[in-house]
Structures are given as C-alpha cells and as structure tokens.
Write an enzyme that holds these catalytic residues in place. Structure first.
Site, PDB file in Angstrom:
ATOM      1  N   ASN A   1       0.882  -1.164  -0.080  1.00 53.25           N
ATOM      2  CA  ASN A   1       0.124   0.045  -0.141  1.00 53.25           C
ATOM      3  C   ASN A   1       0.889   1.336   0.144  1.00 53.25           C
ATOM      4  O   ASN A   1       0.337   2.439  -0.592  1.00 53.25           O
ATOM      5  CB  ASN A   1      -0.963  -0.136   1.193  1.00 53.25           C
ATOM      6  CG  ASN A   1      -0.350  -0.303   2.344  1.00 53.25           C
ATOM      7  OD1 ASN A   1       0.451  -1.251   2.602  1.00 53.25           O
ATOM      8  ND2 ASN A   1      -0.407   0.425   3.520  1.00 53.25           N
TER       9      ASN A   1
ATOM     10  N   SER B   1     -11.049  -5.114  -0.422  1.00 46.72           N
ATOM     11  CA  SER B   1     -11.968  -4.255   0.118  1.00 46.72           C
ATOM     12  C   SER B   1     -12.737  -3.385  -0.993  1.00 46.72           C
ATOM     13  O   SER B   1     -12.140  -2.830  -1.919  1.00 46.72           O
ATOM     14  CB  SER B   1     -11.069  -3.211   0.732  1.00 46.72           C
ATOM     15  OG  SER B   1     -11.742  -2.000   1.522  1.00 46.72           O
ATOM     16  N   GLY B   2     -13.762  -2.788  -0.788  1.00 47.98           N
ATOM     17  CA  GLY B   2     -14.723  -2.198  -1.496  1.00 47.98           C
ATOM     18  C   GLY B   2     -14.101  -0.600  -1.836  1.00 47.98           C
ATOM     19  O   GLY B   2     -14.082  -0.139  -3.049  1.00 47.98           O
ATOM     20  N   HIS B   3     -13.615   0.067  -0.757  1.00 46.64           N
ATOM     21  CA  HIS B   3     -13.514   1.421  -0.815  1.00 46.64           C
ATOM     22  C   HIS B   3     -12.228   1.803  -1.448  1.00 46.64           C
ATOM     23  O   HIS B   3     -11.944   2.984  -1.865  1.00 46.64           O
ATOM     24  CB  HIS B   3     -13.601   2.166   0.448  1.00 46.64           C
ATOM     25  CG  HIS B   3     -12.425   1.888   1.373  1.00 46.64           C
ATOM     26  ND1 HIS B   3     -11.635   2.897   1.637  1.00 46.64           N
ATOM     27  CD2 HIS B   3     -12.154   0.886   2.226  1.00 46.64           C
ATOM     28  CE1 HIS B   3     -10.488   2.414   2.757  1.00 46.64           C
ATOM     29  NE2 HIS B   3     -10.865   1.212   2.932  1.00 46.64           N
TER      30      HIS B   3
ATOM     31  N   THR C   1     -26.451  -9.469   9.394  1.00 46.01           N
ATOM     32  CA  THR C   1     -27.319  -9.168   8.364  1.00 46.01           C
ATOM     33  C   THR C   1     -26.351  -8.400   7.278  1.00 46.01           C
ATOM     34  O   THR C   1     -25.733  -7.708   7.360  1.00 46.01           O
ATOM     35  CB  THR C   1     -28.471  -8.253   8.770  1.00 46.01           C
ATOM     36  OG1 THR C   1     -29.202  -8.724   9.699  1.00 46.01           O
ATOM     37  CG2 THR C   1     -29.414  -7.801   7.731  1.00 46.01           C
TER      38      THR C   1
ATOM     39  N   CYS D   1       5.185  11.678  12.228  1.00 44.53           N
ATOM     40  CA  CYS D   1       4.191  12.392  12.464  1.00 44.53           C
ATOM     41  C   CYS D   1       2.795  12.270  11.748  1.00 44.53           C
ATOM     42  O   CYS D   1       1.938  12.624  12.273  1.00 44.53           O
ATOM     43  CB  CYS D   1       4.709  13.988  12.236  1.00 44.53           C
ATOM     44  SG  CYS D   1       5.728  14.675  13.337  1.00 44.53           S
TER      45      CYS D   1
END
Lengths: 141, 394
Positions: free
Chosen positions: B153, B201-203, B239, B326
């Site tokens: 990533n 992951s969708g996002h 659900t 930071c």
C-alpha cells in the site's frame, strides 16, 4: 487538528533564517526523530536583540520554533531562560497531545543557544542553564 | 470552492457515479432483509447473489467461495485467526509473512503470537521484494499458513504471488494474500495463481467504506470469526450490508471490465509524475521501479519532513500522504520504509501520491508545479538540508 495560531505560525513563520552576527547558537533534536531545531541569538547587554531559527520537522515543530522566537525576542536572558514549553503551547492556543514534544524542543533550543552564548563568554553555562538532554524531548509525551 | 486534487487513492477512493446509482435503491426501496421470505426481501437476496457472482468472476473464483465482510481488515483477521486456530489442532502453529504487511496483518500476527503461535517475518529487499526462494526455505513442518500481500500500500511494490502460490501448493501449505491494493489494479486469477484465501476491500476501488470480502477456496475449512445467524452459509454471521455488497459487485465488475485502460491511464499519470519528481535534487524513488502498482508514486525528498509537506500541499488543495513519524501516529516512521532500508531521516521526508481512475494529467501537472516550491521553501528553513548540502558548492 491544529489551532488557527499554529497554522498561522506554520504558514508565516516569524524570524526564519540565520543570523550572521549571532553570539549564541543552539541545535537540538536529531534527524532520526524527525525534528531538528537550530536557534540563533544575538545578545547584547543581557538582552536578546535578535533571534532567528531553522527547523526540520512537522507543522508543530515549525510553529513552536516560530512562537518561541517571538516570545524571547527583546527579552532579557534571565526571562528567556524562564520560557517553558507550556508557555509556548499556551501562546499557540494549544497543541495536540502527540505534538507536545515539539514545544519541549523549542524550549530546549532557546536554552541550548543561551548555553552557547555563555560558553563563548567563558562562563560555565551548566549552573545557570542546567543540563539540556538532547533528544529526550522526543520521548516526552 | 477551493480546487481539490485527490491523489490519495491508496487510502480510499471516491464512490463512482455508476456505483452510487446502483446502491441507492437498496437504501430506498429494496430495503428488505435478504433472510426474509417475502418478495421485497427476495429482491435483496437476488442482488446479493448477483454481486457475489461479480466478485467471483473478477477473481476467477466460484460464487460459493466468496464471503462478504465489513472491510479488508476483517477479512485479514478472519483468514489468519480462523486458519491458525483451526490448524493448531493439527499441531501447525507457525505462520509465515513479510515485514512490510499492512497493520491489518501485522497486528493480527501480534495477537496470534500472544496466543502462542510462532510468526516468521520475511525481510524484503531494497525494492520491497520477496524472493520466492525465501518462502520455500522458511516453510517448516509446522507451518500452517503463508500470508503475503499482493501489492504494498505504501511503496506500490507488486510481490511474486504466482511463484509463492506455486511453492505453497507444492509444499501443502495454505496461502493467503491481502490483495486490498491489488484488486482492480492488476489481473488476478486465484486458480492459476494457487491462492487459497484472498482479502479485498470495496473502498479502494470506488465502492463505499464498510464492505470487503474474503475469497476462501472450496474445501479450505477455517474457524468462524463472527458467530450468529446463518448468513454467508453460516460462516460469517450478521445481516448483509446489501447496499455495500451491491456497490462492491458493481465496482469490481466495472474495474475488471476496464482493467487494461485503467492500468494504461494510471501508469501514464504515475510515470509522468515519477520522471518529473526525480529531477529534484536529493530525491529518491521508493519501491520497485518496474513491478509496481499502476497509480503509485512514492518518493523521499531529503532534508524535509513529510507532515509539513502535506500541510503545505493541503493549502493548495492537494491530498497526499507520507510515511513520516508525524503522520504514522507514532514516533517512528513507516515500518515499510524502514524495512526497505531507508534511514529514518529519509523515511521522514517521504511522499506518496496514489493516482486513480478519476484523476487527470492536468491534475498531475498541477501537483508537479506546486510541489517544487514547497520543497524548496521547507529545505531553505531546514538545518538538516544545510548539512546535506554542506560542501557541495565548494
């Protein structure tokens, strides 16, 4: 995350640069930690006539350096030695907890520069300024 | 409104218009619970099934091998904990991974270590690469699982997943890959690549936050992670997030259908960006220059610190990220940048720009105009830069 004042001092830092006629120069922090502050003082008759700084670090490091120079400019050496990190934080309307160490570094940068001034005058700075533990600041949280 | 250039697609992506359009009915009119019997609910059931097929197709898997989760992190937690806890009964207590995984993997490994499992973290080279031979040598009698990310990533390095998959299959060890950054950016075939488990992951591919999936090869049995009702064939209770599932299905189908053009587009933006930024003195590229995610740019500018750079970019409407301490929320810079051998101070000066399908070359050019004066300004006030350049002009 940052107050308006921090953003202001970050965007328009006061007293940035070097002083060619400085008679007290202090540097604290180290590149490993990601913060280095270098403070230049021009002291005459016990008064800080001029001050400049250079900083490698985050937004808070730049803002605290800038504010520290504002607070000591025109002050006597005795007054400057009383500058605490919390006074810098207060003047900036606060800092996020993880950034408090930046204000400690700013306080230490002033002390380191005053120490250098005394050393140049042939005066032992230790009894006056005390010990400056380099990089300890990085681990104050 | 201030102009925004969003160059942080590895963090998250905007929901695309067609995905938003596809998901909205499942909040407004098709709101039934897929487990209910009436026709309103059955429409939702059909939508979930359709999305499951789309996700399966994108990976060359079967629909009954796809389990929807709340996010990529959940899929990672489930794959690692579910596998190791199950295999512990067979005396397999060793897991093999790398030292550049996402925290979703690394912190799950730390939790497993507390349970008494043993983890080996393979070190990567300066490009962030793993040599498949390292995996082969590190597999032990009691190794239950190998978990290696598909693509990193931060630095964008694409790892040799096919080769590692082949080794694991041949050695009879299960293989999981965290493919959160890879899905929609590189072609994936779980069958050909011998992948037993895959997290996504969708996002990261223009679907909303709050939806992910685990591919679990048929026949691989792992412990249930979420106990409760009989959703997801009794293996992941709760659900269904119907709108999220529909969005993921729509997004992944779109991304796979347009994969070639997406790769070409993002690669062009990336290469222009890297080529220009490397003209700045004392700048280095982090990650593999060739086997690299199409949209990923990660460079270090010596002598400056990442957070102050990000703040100045933000003032110009540019959204990017950094591996400095930071911004990592700790005192140390990114574990990935340290793992590829960067000194702390160089890791502090890193900048990641991750370009996505919605970005344009004009936006890249805007960043390339805006960034150099920022770097110059920060360097001019940096005592570290003074040291780096001392002696250079003599």
């Amino acid at each position: 995350m940052y107050s308006e004042k921090v953003l202001d001092h970050f965007t328009n830092p006061r007293n940035v640069g070097e002083l060619s006629d400085a008679n007290g120069i202090g540097e604290v922090g180290n590149p490993q930690c990601g913060d280095i502050m270098k403070m230049y003082l021009k002291i005459e008759n016990g008064v800080i006539e001029d001050v400049k700084f250079k900083t490698f670090g985050c937004g808070a490091a730049i803002a605290t350096s800038s504010m520290a120079t504002e607070l000591v400019k025109g002050a006597t050496v005795e007054e400057a030695l009383k500058l605490t990190n919390s006074a810098v934080v207060e003047a900036l309307d606060g800092l996020p907890p993880v950034k408090i160490h930046c204000s400690v570094l700013a306080e230490q940068a002033v002390k380191a520069a005053i120490s250098d001034y005394y050393t140049r005058q042939g005066i032992d700075p230790l009894p006056i300024v005390g010990e400056i533990k380099d990089c300890d600041a990085c681990h104050v949280h | 409104m201030k102009k925004i250039v969003y160059a942080d697609n590895a963090a998250t992506t905007p929901v695309s218009p067609q995905v938003l359009e596809a998901l909205l009915p499942y909040y407004k009119s098709e709101y039934g619970n897929p487990s209910s019997v009436y026709s309103l609910a059955q429409q939702a059931r059909a939508a979930v099934d359709d999305a499951r097929k789309k996700v399966a197709d994108a990976l060359h898997a079967q629909p009954n091998e796809i389990y929807f989760t709340s996010c990529g992190t959940e899929a990672d937690n489930w794959a690692l904990k579910g596998t190791m806890r199950r295999l512990a009964q067979k005396g397999k207590r060793h897991l093999l991974t790398t030292n550049i995984e996402h925290h979703a993997i690394l912190h799950t490994c730390a939790a497993l270590e507390k349970e008494g499992f043993e983890i080996t973290y393979l070190p990567v080279d300066t490009y962030g690469q793993i040599d498949p031979a390292q995996v082969e040598q590190a597999i032990r009698e009691d190794t239950g699982l190998v978990s290696i990310m598909y693509a990193n990533n931060e630095i964008g390095t694409i790892l040799p997943i096919s080769e590692i998959g082949a080794i694991c299959r041949q050695k009879g060890v299960l293989f999981h890959t965290d493919a959160v950054q890879a899905v929609g950016n590189v072609p994936i075939d779980v069958v050909a690549q011998n992948i037993d488990m895959l997290s996504l992951s969708g996002h990261k591919l223009n679907a909303p936050k709050g939806i992910g999936a685990l591919y679990l090869r048929k026949g691989v049995v792992i412990d249930t992670f979420m106990d409760g009702g009989s959703q997801e064939r009794g293996r992941r209770a709760g659900t269904e997030n119907v709108a999220g599932i529909v969005a993921l299905g729509t997004a992944i189908a779109y991304a796979t259908q347009h994969l070639d053009e997406r790769i070409a587009h993002e690669t062009a933006l990336r290469d222009r960006c890297i080529q220009s930024l490397l003209q700045i003195p004392h700048t280095r590229l982090n990650g593999d220059p060739v086997r690299r995610l199409p949209g990923n740019v990660n460079v270090s500018f010596e002598g400056i610190e990442g957070e102050s750079m990000l703040m100045m970019l933000d003032m110009h409407g540019i959204c990017a990220s950094s591996g400095s301490a930071c911004t990592s929320g700790s005192l140390d810079p990114s574990h990935v940048l340290l793992a590829i051998g960067l000194p702390h101070e160089v890791a502090h000066g890193s900048l990641r720009l991750s370009w996505g399908v919605q970005n344009t070359m004009e936006e890249v050019e805007y960043v390339l105009e805006t960034l150099p004066p920022i770097i110059q300004r920060l360097r001019s006030m940096s005592p570290l830069w003074e040291k780096i350049t001392a002696g250079e002009n003599n």
